[in-house]
Design an enzyme around this catalytic site. Structure first.
Site, PDB file in Angstrom:
ATOM      1  N   ASN A 176       0.762  -1.173  -0.121  1.00 40.61           N
ATOM      2  CA  ASN A 176      -0.152  -0.089  -0.061  1.00 40.61           C
ATOM      3  C   ASN A 176       0.877   1.125   0.202  1.00 40.61           C
ATOM      4  OD1 ASN A 176      -2.069  -1.752   0.213  1.00 40.61           O
ATOM      5  ND2 ASN A 176      -2.618  -1.448   2.312  1.00 40.61           N
TER       6      ASN A 176
ATOM      7  N   GLU B 166      -7.495  16.461 -36.349  1.00 40.73           N
ATOM      8  CA  GLU B 166      -8.680  15.739 -35.778  1.00 40.73           C
ATOM      9  C   GLU B 166      -8.560  15.007 -34.570  1.00 40.73           C
ATOM     10  OE1 GLU B 166     -10.906  14.154 -39.282  1.00 40.73           O
ATOM     11  OE2 GLU B 166      -9.634  15.701 -40.426  1.00 40.73           O
TER      12      GLU B 166
ATOM     13  N   SER C  48      -7.078  10.252 -48.714  1.00 44.82           N
ATOM     14  CA  SER C  48      -8.187   9.196 -48.542  1.00 44.82           C
ATOM     15  C   SER C  48      -7.994   8.331 -49.612  1.00 44.82           C
ATOM     16  CB  SER C  48      -9.568  10.289 -49.236  1.00 44.82           C
ATOM     17  OG  SER C  48     -10.506   9.397 -49.603  1.00 44.82           O
TER      18      SER C  48
ATOM     19  N   GLN D 150      -6.482   0.691  -7.501  1.00 45.32           N
ATOM     20  CA  GLN D 150      -5.596   0.008  -8.530  1.00 45.32           C
ATOM     21  C   GLN D 150      -6.227   0.699 -10.008  1.00 45.32           C
ATOM     22  OE1 GLN D 150      -3.756  -3.903  -8.775  1.00 45.32           O
ATOM     23  NE2 GLN D 150      -5.221  -4.480 -10.199  1.00 45.32           N
TER      24      GLN D 150
ATOM     25  N   THR E 177     -15.707  36.171 -33.494  1.00 42.82           N
ATOM     26  CA  THR E 177     -16.677  35.789 -32.344  1.00 42.82           C
ATOM     27  C   THR E 177     -17.810  35.001 -33.089  1.00 42.82           C
ATOM     28  OG1 THR E 177     -18.083  37.654 -32.312  1.00 42.82           O
ATOM     29  CG2 THR E 177     -15.862  37.664 -30.974  1.00 42.82           C
ATOM     30  N   HIS E 178     -18.317  33.968 -32.642  1.00 38.08           N
ATOM     31  CA  HIS E 178     -19.374  32.889 -32.790  1.00 38.08           C
ATOM     32  C   HIS E 178     -18.979  32.592 -34.323  1.00 38.08           C
ATOM     33  CE1 HIS E 178     -21.938  34.917 -29.719  1.00 38.08           C
ATOM     34  NE2 HIS E 178     -21.186  35.897 -29.935  1.00 38.08           N
TER      35      HIS E 178
ATOM     36  N   LYS F  76      -7.869  14.458 -51.678  1.00 39.59           N
ATOM     37  CA  LYS F  76      -8.005  14.718 -50.394  1.00 39.59           C
ATOM     38  C   LYS F  76      -6.612  14.793 -49.674  1.00 39.59           C
ATOM     39  CE  LYS F  76     -11.622  14.283 -47.996  1.00 39.59           C
ATOM     40  NZ  LYS F  76     -12.447  15.359 -47.446  1.00 39.59           N
TER      41      LYS F  76
HETATM   42  N1  ARG Z   1      -1.587  -3.349  -7.751  1.00 41.68           N
HETATM   43  C1  ARG Z   1      -1.849  -2.803  -6.228  1.00 41.68           C
HETATM   44  C2  ARG Z   1      -2.170  -1.419  -6.686  1.00 41.68           C
HETATM   45  O1  ARG Z   1      -2.158  -0.891  -7.721  1.00 41.68           O
HETATM   46  C3  ARG Z   1      -0.773  -2.721  -5.389  1.00 41.68           C
HETATM   47  C4  ARG Z   1      -1.066  -2.380  -3.927  1.00 41.68           C
HETATM   48  C5  ARG Z   1      -1.923  -3.787  -3.453  1.00 41.68           C
HETATM   49  N2  ARG Z   1      -2.221  -3.704  -2.186  1.00 41.68           N
HETATM   50  C6  ARG Z   1      -3.140  -4.766  -1.747  1.00 41.68           C
HETATM   51  N3  ARG Z   1      -3.293  -4.639  -0.491  1.00 41.68           N
HETATM   52  N4  ARG Z   1      -3.603  -5.702  -2.113  1.00 41.68           N
HETATM   53  O2  ARG Z   1      -2.955  -0.847  -6.081  1.00 41.68           O
END
Ligand code: ARG
Length: 459
Positions: free
Chosen positions: A109, A289, A276, A321, A154-155, A282
């Site tokens: 984490n 675009e 094209s 994630q 404008t417009h 073209k």
């Molecule tokens: N692949 C996970 C993400 O992108 C990594 C963290 C995973 N953490 C967990 N407690 N499963 O967030």
């Protein structure tokens, strides 16, 4: 083999793996992941959790894994659910059980939160340069055609005469604000979550300030619960990217219209056009675009992440994630688009005669009203009177400059012979010489200012 299999007796369903696995897109974080782990190994050594010798083995192993990714020889194995898992699994194969010490006190984490910030900081530096290059191209083109006059709209209706350079420089300033806004995103990204653990912090007394310095972050996060869930900087970046995208789209739209046969003000270089398959004549402005069309996905990425974040309970949830694909696509898209936009502007051919000849005398109607103002007629009244003049000229099928004086005087006696001097597009442009106006003198001052800003940006 997964990092968490100890608690599990059975295997997960292959479709679950398909849903869960992120390695196919988050593998691009490998450098950041290795960088973060090298710094973390040093921090572990500093608090005596590993020996200097173990640290060196970890560092050498991590460098080896990084080199495998660099050279494309890294072998993915079953169970490599994300980049963090893959790096650690390979590290174990290379250096043995000591690899298992790296994750002490760390969670994926705080690891992923750190990696993504490191990655984004690098990419923002690249985008910053690409943005400045587009700004430079705009200024160069504006300087090359500083005095060319065209109808301003404008417009999308002819409004008042304008210098082409002044129109083009309007995009410099939009991009300048984007340039400046990016520092706000950098500031909020340059905060280090590492040391937050899963959500509650690190129990081994690692020196987070030293870690942050080593990794180049400007500060450390103040709250571990916030740190593992904070994706505000991704939202900010996506909002930033969407706005840059919209500026590119608007520029593209102007140029698409002006490169049409009916306008013919500009011609797009072949390098940025396509043909094209059916119509041999073209030459289509595909580059432009696409600069316009990519807006949908860029706005979508911002909305998508906001929706994913809405209603999340605190700290880490796997929903997070979902931040990555949006972010990666936004980065990739802009990294391709900005150099294309720069190329389009650099190679753009400008047809100054077409611009000049497209102007109808009616674009001088405001100047005609201003003429009466200078003779003491209040503007509201002169506006209405000139409206009448335009209507007369229309009825007689005459351009304003060919309307006889008697017709002018029938509308108001303040019109005298000198009214015909108004019919000079250059004079109209030159009159708007206050700061920020379209007069050549004001545009020169504007260009001076752009040079100062670009010089500052290059330093
Ligand atoms: N692949 C996970 C993400 O992108 C990594 C963290 C995973 N953490 C967990 N407690 N499963 O967030």
């Amino acid at each position: 083999m997964t990092l968490w299999e100890g608690r599990f007796a059975g295997d997960s369903d292959p479709v679950m793996q398909q849903l869960n696995d992120s390695l196919h897109f988050d593998r691009r974080l490998y450098r950041a992941d290795v960088q973060g782990s090298i710094a973390y190994a040093a921090a572990l050594e500093e608090v005596g959790l590993i020996t200097p010798e173990e640290r060196d083995r970890l560092v050498a192993g991590l460098q080896h894994v990084c080199a495998e990714f660099d050279s494309g020889t890294f072998q993915v194995k079953p169970g490599d659910e994300d980049v963090h898992t893959a790096v650690e699994r390979r590290l174990g194969e290379l250096i043995g059980p000591v690899a298992g010490k790296l994750h002490t006190g760390r969670s994926r984490n705080d690891q992923v939160a750190t990696d993504l910030r490191l990655y984004l900081l690098d990419e923002m530096a690249v985008l910053w340069t690409a943005l400045a290059e587009l700004q430079e191209a705009i200024v160069e083109k504006a300087e090359a055609y500083l005095d060319a006059i065209m109808p301003g709209y404008t417009h999308l209706q002819q409004a008042q005469p304008l210098l082409f350079s002044h129109w083009l420089l309007s995009y410099f300033w939009k991009l300048q604000r984007d340039y400046e806004r990016l520092s706000g995103v950098v500031e909020h990204t340059s905060v280090m979550p590492l040391g937050s653990g899963a959500l509650a912090g690190n129990p081994f007394g690692i020196d987070r300030q030293a870690l942050a310095r080593r990794l180049g972050f400007s500060r450390v996060s103040e709250n571990s619960v916030d740190a593992v869930s904070d994706r505000d900087y991704v939202v900010e970046f996506l909002a930033w990217a969407a706005l840059v995208q919209i500026h590119l789209s608007q520029l593209a739209e102007d140029l698409i219209i002006w490169s049409s046969h009916e306008f013919g003000f500009v011609e797009l270089d072949e390098a940025y056009s396509t043909g094209s398959s059916l119509m041999p004549q073209k030459k289509n402005p595909d580059a432009l675009e696409l600069l316009r069309g990519k807006s949908g996905r860029m706005v979508g990425h911002l909305m998508g992440l906001l929706a994913a974040l809405k209603g999340l309970p605190s700290s880490y949830n796997k929903d997070l994630q979902e931040d990555k694909e949006a972010l990666f696509d936004a980065v990739d898209t802009l990294k391709t688009e900005l150099p294309v936009a720069t190329g389009v502007i650099r190679t753009l051919r400008v047809n100054t005669e077409r611009m000049a000849s497209a102007m109808d005398d009616a674009v001088l109607a405001t100047d005609l009203a201003d003429y009466l103002v200078r003779k003491g007629v209040p503007f509201r009244q002169s506006h209405r009177l000139v409206g009448e003049v335009v209507r007369h000229a229309d009825a007689l099928g005459l351009p304003l400059r060919d309307l006889p004086l008697v017709e002018y005087q029938a509308v108001h006696p303040a019109f005298t012979e000198d009214v015909y001097a108004v019919f000079d597009f250059r004079r109209s442009v030159e009159a708007r010489n206050t700061e920020g106006g379209t007069a050549p003198v004001a545009v020169r001052a504007q260009i001076e200012r752009t040079h100062e800003l670009l010089t500052a940006e290059n330093n």
